[in-house]
Design a protein around this motif. Sequence first.
Motif, short mmCIF file in Angstrom:
data_model
loop_
_atom_site.label_atom_id
_atom_site.label_comp_id
_atom_site.label_asym_id
_atom_site.label_seq_id
_atom_site.Cartn_x
_atom_site.Cartn_y
_atom_site.Cartn_z
N ASN B 346 0.82 -1.21 0.00
CA ASN B 346 0.00 0.00 0.00
C ASN B 346 0.85 1.26 0.00
O ASN B 346 0.31 2.36 0.12
N GLU B 347 2.16 1.11 -0.07
CA GLU B 347 3.11 2.23 -0.05
C GLU B 347 2.86 3.12 1.16
O GLU B 347 2.88 4.35 1.06
N THR B 348 2.60 2.49 2.27
CA THR B 348 2.20 3.21 3.47
C THR B 348 3.03 2.77 4.67
O THR B 348 3.35 1.60 4.80
N VAL B 349 3.36 3.76 5.51
CA VAL B 349 3.99 3.47 6.79
C VAL B 349 3.09 4.00 7.89
O VAL B 349 2.60 5.13 7.80
N LYS B 350 2.86 3.19 8.90
CA LYS B 350 1.99 3.60 9.99
C LYS B 350 2.82 3.84 11.25
O LYS B 350 3.56 2.96 11.69
N PHE B 351 2.68 5.05 11.79
CA PHE B 351 3.35 5.43 13.04
C PHE B 351 2.28 5.34 14.13
O PHE B 351 1.40 6.19 14.22
N ILE B 352 2.37 4.34 14.95
CA ILE B 352 1.30 4.03 15.90
C ILE B 352 1.62 4.68 17.24
O ILE B 352 2.66 4.40 17.85
N VAL B 353 0.71 5.56 17.70
CA VAL B 353 1.00 6.40 18.86
C VAL B 353 -0.22 6.49 19.78
O VAL B 353 -1.34 6.17 19.39
N ALA B 354 0.05 6.96 21.01
CA ALA B 354 -1.04 7.28 21.94
C ALA B 354 -1.23 8.80 21.92
O ALA B 354 -0.25 9.55 21.93
N MET B 355 -2.47 9.23 21.88
CA MET B 355 -2.75 10.66 21.81
C MET B 355 -3.72 11.06 22.92
O MET B 355 -4.50 10.24 23.41
N GLY B 356 -3.64 12.34 23.28
CA GLY B 356 -4.58 12.86 24.27
C GLY B 356 -4.47 12.12 25.58
O GLY B 356 -3.39 11.98 26.15
N THR B 357 -5.61 11.64 26.05
CA THR B 357 -5.64 10.96 27.34
C THR B 357 -5.59 9.44 27.21
O THR B 357 -5.75 8.73 28.19
N ASP B 358 -5.37 8.94 26.01
CA ASP B 358 -5.31 7.49 25.82
C ASP B 358 -4.14 6.90 26.62
O ASP B 358 -3.04 7.44 26.61
N ALA B 359 -4.39 5.78 27.27
CA ALA B 359 -3.35 5.15 28.07
C ALA B 359 -2.47 4.21 27.25
O ALA B 359 -1.47 3.70 27.73
N ALA B 360 -2.87 3.97 26.03
CA ALA B 360 -2.10 3.11 25.12
C ALA B 360 -2.35 3.59 23.70
O ALA B 360 -3.34 4.31 23.45
N PRO B 361 -1.49 3.22 22.77
CA PRO B 361 -1.70 3.67 21.39
C PRO B 361 -3.06 3.23 20.84
O PRO B 361 -3.42 2.06 20.93
N GLN B 362 -3.78 4.19 20.31
CA GLN B 362 -5.05 3.88 19.63
C GLN B 362 -5.13 4.60 18.29
O GLN B 362 -6.16 4.55 17.64
N ASN B 363 -4.05 5.29 17.93
CA ASN B 363 -4.04 6.03 16.67
C ASN B 363 -2.79 5.69 15.88
O ASN B 363 -1.78 5.28 16.44
N ALA B 364 -2.90 5.90 14.59
CA ALA B 364 -1.72 5.78 13.74
C ALA B 364 -1.72 6.95 12.76
O ALA B 364 -2.74 7.23 12.13
N PHE B 365 -0.57 7.60 12.68
CA PHE B 365 -0.38 8.55 11.59
C PHE B 365 0.11 7.74 10.40
O PHE B 365 1.18 7.14 10.44
N SER B 366 -0.71 7.70 9.40
CA SER B 366 -0.44 6.85 8.25
C SER B 366 0.13 7.70 7.12
O SER B 366 -0.51 8.65 6.67
N TYR B 367 1.33 7.35 6.67
CA TYR B 367 2.04 8.16 5.69
C TYR B 367 2.17 7.39 4.37
O TYR B 367 2.74 6.30 4.34
N HIS B 368 1.58 7.96 3.32
CA HIS B 368 1.71 7.37 2.00
C HIS B 368 2.97 7.95 1.37
O HIS B 368 3.00 9.12 0.98
#
Lengths: 96, 561
Positions: B346-368
């Motif tokens: 998919n020519e994509t890299v996912k940077f998986i992070v925790a944001m805001g008040t999340d106690a564990a990663p629930q988001n990914a900044f997905s870079y094409h």
Amino acid sequence: MDQPKGKIVITDFAGLVSNRGRFPTSHPAEALVQTNLRCIRPGQLESRLGFRTITTDAAFGNGSTDIIAVYFLDGATPKLVIEDSDGKMWYGDNPT
Amino acid sequence: MSTLHDFAHTTYPVTIARAQTGEIYMHNGLDPAQRWDGITAATETSGIEVPAQGTFAAAGGGSGSLSGTYKVYCRFIDNAGIPGNFNPTAISVTLLNHANITYSNIPQPVDARVTQIQLWRNTDGQEITWYLDGTVNVGTATLSPTNTDAQLQASTALRFYTADGYPNANRFGVPPYKMKVVVSFMDRMWFAATTSTDAPSSSSSSSLQSDRNTIMFSEAEEPESVPSDNELELQEDGDQITGLMPIGPYLYVLKRHHIYRLSTAGNPRADASITLVAERGCLNQRCWCRADGMSFLMDENGMYLFDGTSVQPIDGPIRDQLTDNHSGVQWADHGSLFSVAASPDNETVKFIVAMGTDAAPQNAFSYHYRMKQWCLDDYAKDIKCSGQATIDGMNRIVLGVDGGLKWIDEDDSTLTTGLLSYTYSLGEFFLLELDQSNIRRFSIWFDPITAYTITTVPASSSSSSSYTYTHTMTVNLYYDGSATPETAVITVNNENNVTTVAGAAGWVIDLSATRGYASFRFDEGMDTDAQTRRTVKIVLTGSASRKLCIHRIEIDGVQRV
């Protein structure tokens, strides 16, 4: 490309741009926000797909624990090695 | 699935690496490292223990031709012939016309992996080369070999040091399990990122802190042989090693804020060269990945591309989202759980992070990385790890989430994870003055999504219910910087695939319509304050479990800010 006066035509969709724009708004960090939609082909904005549960040769952890490490052994018969949140290491064949 | 091993500690997830010899090695920085051959039902402890000195002794016995002063070591071996180091101190015995040497109280192993014990003796007058005088099975504590020096010299020989002066008989040191990162590079296993630096200051000593710049490596093609001399020390720069990244002929040593390049011609003790190449770093061993010949990394300052000699930040467009004090990335609190994974298909890299008040990663900044565009994935599930695998010819990303493993970005035909909520802001626009030749209209072209039936079992009931789900998308308009979306003035029932309800926010588009087109006007008749508006922000929201695809949007009566 010049666009008709008074008309905005969007055929190339921009990606996420959270930086502050030139025009100040009450939510400057949301100059362009994009969640769960992606632009991976020109001229197309699409939703990303969801999760699909991995099928292995048998259950592990009965779905009650988190997986904290995963490693694949590629090859003719792929193998899967995982660590669950209790520290147990598991392995299995043929994840699909 | 079968259980391989049960680690006592889970503070650090294991790092797993495959040696050139085929075995798998697992380090978590706290428990003894494990090895697995890919076949057996359980792992074994990596490295062979050193025999305890105990009361190991030797004495002459009988009458014969054995005379001289001898020294004897013992060592353990496993069923594959992998040995450990000699016991700490050689025992001595002086013989005069004896027939044999009787070894007694031969040390016994603790590790069940050890199957035999070897006894190594010198010949009279030299301690350079040692010879195998006998082997006993575990559980046997005595042996009385009768080898003369001449017979011994025909046996298996082992130099104590190599001709260059490096350890040889004692090169089988146990891999340093206090190092939580292990990788394979240039026929050796390499270890770094000691957990000793995480010890409380009250219990740490100067020797513990110094480990943070230390790299250790195994002997060539002997992944479990790590003599204490096989150690390299990076310069003290106020930083600590967080990972290792082998690429081609180089091993990149990743620190929190620096990257060093290590190269060797084959003997790291003699020819290792270490050079500082970048002043960006890496959060942990799981925060780098490779895709299409590029290296993508994440440190406390964001995401960047690394070509081996220089870095190129790629997170410019999303800096606000990374650094926001309230909703931004929680680098300090949860960085140890972050990870990076690539999907070359998919020519994509996912940077998986925790944001805001999340106690564990629930988001990914997905870079094409071909289109150089970002999007934000919101998973609403804790993601504790990620990985990549080539299965059925496809290179896929897999995530470890609540209670299981999931392929990502694939059709969820079972709908077990619910619908996927999405948001897309088209940005802020100036509204043109309304006159007889000017209208305000929103138009959208899309691929219709077939309506489908799903079956659910409510938690409060044992009976299931089925209903046909129709996909919709809501277009919200925010006028003049308002945080509240505009409400419709009148109710419109599916005109041009759009529905509004008087007093309710948003224009609802039917994506399951037979035509892939919808439009609505948002000027007079739909908006009592239309003449006084000056700006509008347009946001699309909705949820779907089938692929939504938009091809074109037109907005009449506005111009770009």
